[in-house]
Design a protein around this motif. Structure first.
Motif: not given
Length: 334
Positions: A202-210, A241-243
């Motif tokens: 969830e933290m990844i989604k919020i911080q770098v998600g696109a 880019a990964h997300i």
């Protein structure tokens, strides 16, 4: 004296709205239970902070799955907890307006009503999320023009076209914020042999998600997890880019749902939507560049509502503050 309370009972978070006060409380829809005694140990934020850190005899439950009740006892605990925290039911039993998915069955709807009554409500009105989200996004839902809302919550994405206070066409997709987190976890495991927990995803989604890669602004962060091959801690650099790659399939399903709803909408209302655009609400609307992706795939201008996370909660507030104006909606959901 009639006490009125609006509750956005979400898969991920529950938000409470009180007349003349606005949003007074929002916490995760999570319950911690002692597996031996079945006693409820914590609810809301306190329970969420226990995720991934509990001994074997303490279980963490998210009582709603894909927007509907999966665990009645835990849902009852959630409702009691939030009603107690509002301090609004000490003397009078309140009237509750509660959000439910557009595709809720009669059995699932009855479970919501029963749980709310048992928690201390006098009257319960389960209102479908697209209507509430549209109200919270300040769309004129009672007008004879078509309004399109895409509400991306924790468990479901609700897509609907609304006119004259009712839902004309809709689609409920069981892909939303929770599925995004799951897809990120699966992607990291597959691409980097990296195991992370739900909270980290969830933290990844919020911080770098696109939803789309922005060449001028590709965010990155270091993520700590476990290498599934060695079992040792490891740090991996993750980028937007990964997300984008991780969420490709999920976003494709949401866009297919939008296209399906448009295809099933009368041409006159589609013309209105082409003129006014699609409005995004819910926590998932905060995914970077999602509005741009939908525009590119549908050809319809797309906008993110103001403060999209709380659109549904604000919608419950508009109904309870103006019961006379929205009486027809209440009666149709009785």
């Amino acid at each position: 004296m009639l006490i009125k309370i609006g509750i956005d009972l979400g898969t991920a978070n529950t938000t409470v709205y009180l007349p003349n006060k606005g949003i007074v409380l929002t916490e995760p829809t999570v319950v911690a239970v002692d597996d031996l005694t079945k006693k409820i140990l914590a609810v809301g934020q306190e329970a969420k902070e226990m995720i991934g850190k509990t001994p074997g005899d303490i279980k963490i439950y998210r009582p709603l799955k894909e927007g509907v009740i999966a665990d009645y006892k835990s849902t009852l605990a959630i409702l009691k907890y939030f009603l107690d925290k509002t301090k609004a039911i000490k003397i009078f039993k309140p009237l509750l307006v509660v959000s439910v998915p557009a595709g809720i069955s009669s059995t699932e709807r009855k479970a919501v009503i029963d749980a709310a009554l048992e928690a201390g409500a006098k009257e319960v009105y389960p209102i479908r999320e697209p209507l509430l989200a549209s109200l919270g996004a300040d769309l004129p839902i009672n007008s004879p023009t078509g309004q399109m809302i895409v509400n991306i919550g924790g468990g479901t994405t609700e897509i609907a076209v609304i006119s004259l206070g009712g839902i004309v066409s809709w689609e409920s997709i069981r892909i939303a914020g929770d599925k995004f987190d799951e897809s990120i976890r699966e992607y990291l495991r597959r691409k980097f042999n990296l195991a992370v927990g739900d909270r980290t995803a969830e933290m990844i989604k919020i911080q770098v998600g696109a939803a789309l890669i922005n060449k001028n602004h590709n965010l990155e962060m270091n993520v700590n997890g476990i290498n599934i091959l060695t079992g040792l801690p490891v740090t991996v650099k993750i980028t937007s880019a990964h997300i984008v790659e991780a969420l490709q399939r999920d976003l494709r399903e949401i866009i297919l749902g939008i296209k399906k709803v448009l295809a099933n909408t009368p041409p006159e209302l589609v013309a209105d939507i082409m003129e006014k655009g699609i409005v995004l609400s819910g926590g998932g609307a905060l995914l970077r560049n999602l509005d741009q992706l939908i525009y590119e795939q549908t050809g319809v201008a797309t906008f993110v509502a103001d403060d999209p996370l709380y659109c549904v909660a604000r919608g419950t507030g508009k109904i309870i503050e103006k019961l006379d104006i929205y009486r027809r909606i209440l009666i149709s959901h009785k």
